[in-house]
Design a protein around this motif. Sequence first.
Motif, PDB file in Angstrom:
ATOM      1  N   ASP A 124       0.755  -1.303   0.016  1.00  0.00           N
ATOM      2  CA  ASP A 124       0.107   0.085  -0.045  1.00  0.00           C
ATOM      3  C   ASP A 124       0.798   1.326  -0.022  1.00  0.00           C
ATOM      4  O   ASP A 124       0.789   2.206  -0.788  1.00  0.00           O
ATOM      5  CB  ASP A 124      -1.029   0.184   1.446  1.00  0.00           C
ATOM      6  CG  ASP A 124      -2.309  -0.605   0.895  1.00  0.00           C
ATOM      7  OD1 ASP A 124      -2.270  -1.269  -0.291  1.00  0.00           O
ATOM      8  OD2 ASP A 124      -2.980  -0.999   1.935  1.00  0.00           O
ATOM      9  N   CYS A 125       2.091   1.248   0.824  1.00  0.00           N
ATOM     10  CA  CYS A 125       2.696   2.517   0.780  1.00  0.00           C
ATOM     11  C   CYS A 125       3.399   2.859  -0.512  1.00  0.00           C
ATOM     12  O   CYS A 125       3.642   3.947  -1.004  1.00  0.00           O
ATOM     13  CB  CYS A 125       3.712   2.450   2.111  1.00  0.00           C
ATOM     14  SG  CYS A 125       5.008   0.951   2.179  1.00  0.00           S
ATOM     15  N   VAL A 126       3.878   1.719  -1.067  1.00  0.00           N
ATOM     16  CA  VAL A 126       4.584   1.656  -2.332  1.00  0.00           C
ATOM     17  C   VAL A 126       3.395   2.442  -3.407  1.00  0.00           C
ATOM     18  O   VAL A 126       4.021   3.112  -4.150  1.00  0.00           O
ATOM     19  CB  VAL A 126       5.068   0.425  -2.678  1.00  0.00           C
ATOM     20  CG1 VAL A 126       5.769   0.495  -4.145  1.00  0.00           C
ATOM     21  CG2 VAL A 126       6.250  -0.004  -1.792  1.00  0.00           C
ATOM     22  N   ILE A 127       2.282   1.873  -3.387  1.00  0.00           N
ATOM     23  CA  ILE A 127       1.285   2.151  -4.400  1.00  0.00           C
ATOM     24  C   ILE A 127       0.975   3.972  -4.059  1.00  0.00           C
ATOM     25  O   ILE A 127       0.937   4.580  -4.926  1.00  0.00           O
ATOM     26  CB  ILE A 127       0.209   1.337  -4.423  1.00  0.00           C
ATOM     27  CG1 ILE A 127       0.464   0.113  -4.833  1.00  0.00           C
ATOM     28  CG2 ILE A 127      -1.093   2.012  -5.005  1.00  0.00           C
ATOM     29  CD1 ILE A 127      -0.679  -0.953  -4.423  1.00  0.00           C
ATOM     30  N   ASP A 128       0.856   4.150  -2.845  1.00  0.00           N
ATOM     31  CA  ASP A 128       0.626   5.536  -2.441  1.00  0.00           C
ATOM     32  C   ASP A 128       1.827   6.427  -3.149  1.00  0.00           C
ATOM     33  O   ASP A 128       1.543   7.588  -3.567  1.00  0.00           O
ATOM     34  CB  ASP A 128       0.497   5.854  -0.978  1.00  0.00           C
ATOM     35  CG  ASP A 128      -0.562   5.212  -0.369  1.00  0.00           C
ATOM     36  OD1 ASP A 128      -1.589   4.993  -1.141  1.00  0.00           O
ATOM     37  OD2 ASP A 128      -0.839   4.782   0.968  1.00  0.00           O
ATOM     38  N   GLU A 129       3.079   6.157  -2.957  1.00  0.00           N
ATOM     39  CA  GLU A 129       4.276   6.668  -3.701  1.00  0.00           C
ATOM     40  C   GLU A 129       4.220   6.761  -4.822  1.00  0.00           C
ATOM     41  O   GLU A 129       4.524   7.836  -5.578  1.00  0.00           O
ATOM     42  CB  GLU A 129       5.599   5.999  -3.041  1.00  0.00           C
ATOM     43  CG  GLU A 129       6.047   6.359  -1.588  1.00  0.00           C
ATOM     44  CD  GLU A 129       7.171   5.354  -1.149  1.00  0.00           C
ATOM     45  OE1 GLU A 129       7.900   5.164  -1.946  1.00  0.00           O
ATOM     46  OE2 GLU A 129       7.211   5.383   0.053  1.00  0.00           O
ATOM     47  N   ILE A 130       3.682   5.805  -5.911  1.00  0.00           N
ATOM     48  CA  ILE A 130       3.731   5.860  -7.183  1.00  0.00           C
ATOM     49  C   ILE A 130       2.699   6.710  -7.618  1.00  0.00           C
ATOM     50  O   ILE A 130       2.850   7.666  -8.535  1.00  0.00           O
ATOM     51  CB  ILE A 130       3.461   4.289  -7.601  1.00  0.00           C
ATOM     52  CG1 ILE A 130       4.425   3.587  -7.393  1.00  0.00           C
ATOM     53  CG2 ILE A 130       2.848   4.392  -9.134  1.00  0.00           C
ATOM     54  CD1 ILE A 130       4.052   2.070  -7.675  1.00  0.00           C
ATOM     55  N   VAL A 131       1.279   6.861  -6.949  1.00  0.00           N
ATOM     56  CA  VAL A 131       0.289   7.664  -7.251  1.00  0.00           C
ATOM     57  C   VAL A 131       0.748   9.115  -7.001  1.00  0.00           C
ATOM     58  O   VAL A 131       0.544  10.017  -7.890  1.00  0.00           O
ATOM     59  CB  VAL A 131      -0.910   7.384  -6.376  1.00  0.00           C
ATOM     60  CG1 VAL A 131      -1.895   8.304  -6.501  1.00  0.00           C
ATOM     61  CG2 VAL A 131      -1.552   5.915  -6.972  1.00  0.00           C
ATOM     62  N   ALA A 132       1.297   9.355  -5.933  1.00  0.00           N
ATOM     63  CA  ALA A 132       2.131  10.771  -5.654  1.00  0.00           C
ATOM     64  C   ALA A 132       2.971  11.214  -6.517  1.00  0.00           C
ATOM     65  O   ALA A 132       2.887  12.381  -6.899  1.00  0.00           O
ATOM     66  CB  ALA A 132       2.458  10.721  -4.273  1.00  0.00           C
ATOM     67  N   SER A 133       3.955  10.240  -6.978  1.00  0.00           N
ATOM     68  CA  SER A 133       4.915  10.639  -7.902  1.00  0.00           C
ATOM     69  C   SER A 133       4.342  11.006  -9.344  1.00  0.00           C
ATOM     70  O   SER A 133       4.796  12.274  -9.917  1.00  0.00           O
ATOM     71  CB  SER A 133       6.007   9.444  -8.106  1.00  0.00           C
ATOM     72  OG  SER A 133       6.739   9.789  -9.132  1.00  0.00           O
TER      73      SER A 133
END
Length: 84
Positions: A67-76
């Motif tokens: 989940d945290c990696v996906i959040d980072e991808i979306v933010a990026s």
Amino acid sequence: MNDDELKKQIKGVVRTAIQHGFNRSFRALEEARAIDTKNMREHYKGVGSKYYDMVTKEMESTEEQLDCVIDEIVASAKMRYNDG
């Protein structure tokens, strides 16, 4: 597409990849006769069966860890889109 929709789409791709990876790995081990699946197949018959639910729980745990990696991808992606 909003952030939640993008996260949902990415999670769907991740879920499919995990499921396919498990199935391919399992079949390869089975074909190599590295594992005996006779007993397992008796308890792996879909939702509600002992081993199916066990595997599903572990896959869901793996998804949650990402989940945290996906959040980072979306933010990026959002930052790049806004900068572009």
